[in-house]
Enzyme design. Structure first.
Site, mmCIF file in Angstrom:
data_model
loop_
_atom_site.group_PDB
_atom_site.id
_atom_site.type_symbol
_atom_site.label_atom_id
_atom_site.label_comp_id
_atom_site.label_asym_id
_atom_site.label_seq_id
_atom_site.Cartn_x
_atom_site.Cartn_y
_atom_site.Cartn_z
ATOM 1 N N TYR A 75 0.794 -1.227 0.000
ATOM 2 C CA TYR A 75 0.000 0.000 0.000
ATOM 3 C C TYR A 75 0.831 1.284 0.000
ATOM 4 O O TYR A 75 0.261 2.374 0.040
ATOM 5 C CB TYR A 75 -0.901 0.014 1.244
ATOM 6 N N HIS A 89 -9.956 -3.424 6.663
ATOM 7 C CA HIS A 89 -9.744 -4.713 5.991
ATOM 8 C C HIS A 89 -10.317 -5.815 6.873
ATOM 9 O O HIS A 89 -10.398 -5.676 8.100
ATOM 10 C CB HIS A 89 -8.237 -4.947 5.774
ATOM 11 N N GLY A 90 -10.683 -6.929 6.264
ATOM 12 C CA GLY A 90 -11.092 -8.098 7.043
ATOM 13 C C GLY A 90 -9.936 -8.636 7.859
ATOM 14 O O GLY A 90 -8.770 -8.515 7.454
ATOM 15 N N THR A 122 -15.991 -12.132 6.817
ATOM 16 C CA THR A 122 -17.312 -12.747 6.650
ATOM 17 C C THR A 122 -17.173 -14.173 6.136
ATOM 18 O O THR A 122 -16.775 -14.393 4.984
ATOM 19 C CB THR A 122 -18.172 -11.934 5.669
ATOM 20 N N ASP A 204 12.669 -42.219 -19.362
ATOM 21 C CA ASP A 204 12.272 -41.003 -20.080
ATOM 22 C C ASP A 204 12.658 -41.125 -21.555
ATOM 23 O O ASP A 204 13.548 -40.432 -22.051
ATOM 24 C CB ASP A 204 12.953 -39.785 -19.431
#
Length: 431
Positions: A75, A89-90, A122, A204
């Site tokens: 930020y 913010h959460g 949430t 391989d």
């Protein structure tokens, strides 16, 4: 009036975002940041809608005074620009890799007395279902297939890591690290023929058939969303290669890389220590052209792997082949070397970029593993593939565990280096 800032990293507005905005309005004027595409990818989220559409989602919410673009996961820049009194913010960023973002915000706000507001994140079935739908959309073939091309336009260098199972696919999908104040993660996955064969206990030498290799892709696709790059070895016969291209494209694979060699496959890192035959330019161009003709979309990429440096034929031969392969329709060029010093790779990339600014360049720094991604990007590389490190790290650990159990006749001595079963269970998502 005080200013409150929130940044969203979503393509869908749900109850959790609305709750953050509602809480923010209690403290003052609300400014919302929308992460740019490049920042969103670094945050481990690929956008399913455009930046303009994401901005439009936020502008339609009542009570927001301004919507701005946040160009970086951290930020610093946006806080210095708007100097919010609060950042909201959460509380999910109190732990895990995203805690580095919170620490960054706290440090920036401390300079002038700003504060963080952490609100309960949430968690409910509807929010979970919305998040799952975004992941499901990203996993669909039509969305996954085109994502590698999209990333070339967004990322300075795209990072892919080898996967050979659903579990290793989950590691590539979910591994995010914080280092020096930055978040980082892998952008794509590489289905290696070497590692796919090794996981099946086979040599391989192109022994594992395409049906079996496609099953590995299915296992990875079922639990991931990131783009897949397929190691196609030589591509086989032209008549067979076209069916491989059509199948991979339909599955949602983003690209196939084929090497310009013929005959029984020998690993390139053996170089001239074993007999390896390079294909003719004309025949390899025919294979590329045939593959491009059967594509049904413009999303799928055929990348030509040039073995000239491996076979000590020099940079001029490699450049000559690169020009021809691009003319034949190749969407990218992979240059390979078994030298520990990357100077040969750098010399090719620099010479290639002098005459071609657009075609994606790919490298696999297995031998020259001291080179950094920034150094490769400086020389014009677009995609770096860590082609076998997960397989090579897993085997010594498993072998040591097996030996210690035999040595001590019990498992207690190995327990300290084992991942708890609970962690394995939580790594795997349930529907």
């Amino acid at each position: 009036m005080k200013k409150v800032y929130a940044c969203f990293t979503t393509d869908v507005i749900h109850e959790g975002h609305l709750n953050i905005i509602k809480e923010a309005q209690k403290f003052g004027e609300v400014v919302v940041g929308v992460l740019s595409d490049s920042a969103l990818i670094r945050f481990n989220r690929f956008p399913t809608i455009s930046l303009d559409d994401r901005i439009g989602l936020i502008k339609n919410i009542e009570g927001i005074s301004e919507v701005i673009i946040q160009e970086d996961v951290m930020y610093d820049e946006v806080i210095n620009k708007i100097r919010p009194d609060y950042v909201i913010h959460g509380d999910n960023w109190l732990q895990g890799p995203t805690k580095a973002i919170r620490d960054n915000v706290e440090e920036c706000l401390k300079k002038y007395g700003g504060k963080i507001i952490d609100i309960p994140y949430t968690y409910n079935s509807e929010v979970k279902r919305i998040d799952e739908r975004i992941k499901e959309k990203l996993a669909m073939p039509e969305f996954r297939r085109k994502r590698l091309r999209q990333m070339f336009g967004i990322r300075s260098i795209v990072k892919a890591i080898e996967v050979h199972s659903g579990l290793t696919g989950l590691l590539a999908e979910k591994t995010v690290v914080e280092h020096d104040g930055e978040l980082d993660q892998f952008d794509a996955m590489w289905i290696s023929s070497l590692c796919d064969s090794t996981a099946k206990g086979k040599p391989d030498i192109e022994l594992v058939d395409m049906t079996s290799r496609f099953r590995t892709i299915d296992d990875v696709m079922e639990v991931t969303t990131k783009p897949i790059i397929f190691d196609g070895d030589t591509g086989g016969m032209v008549e067979h290669f076209v069916y491989t291209v059509r199948s991979l494209e339909r599955m949602g694979v983003s690209a196939i890389i084929i090497e310009d060699k013929t005959g029984l496959k020998k690993n390139s890192l053996f170089g001239n220590d074993v007999v390896q035959m390079q294909d003719s330019i004309e025949h390899f161009c025919e294979k590329i052209s045939a593959g491009k003709k059967v594509q049904l979309t413009d999303d799928f990429m055929i990348i030509a792997r040039i073995e000239s440096l491996i076979l000590e034929k020099g940079i001029e031969d490699a450049l000559k082949r690169a020009r021809a392969y691009i003319q034949a329709g190749a969407d990218g060029i992979m240059i390979h070397s078994r030298e520990k010093d990357p100077s040969e790779i750098f010399a090719f990339c620099d010479a290639f970029r002098l005459e071609n600014k657009e075609t994606p360049l790919v490298v696999v720094p297995t031998a020259f593993n001291s080179v950094t991604e920034n150094e490769l990007a400086f020389h014009g590389v677009n995609l770096v593939i860590y082609a076998n490190q997960l397989t090579r790290s897993a085997f010594p650990a498993m072998q040591q565990t097996a030996e210690d159990i035999l040595r001590f006749h019990r498992a207690q001595e190995v327990d300290g280096r084992l991942m708890p079963v609970k962690n394995i269970i939580t790594l795997i998502d349930e529907l």
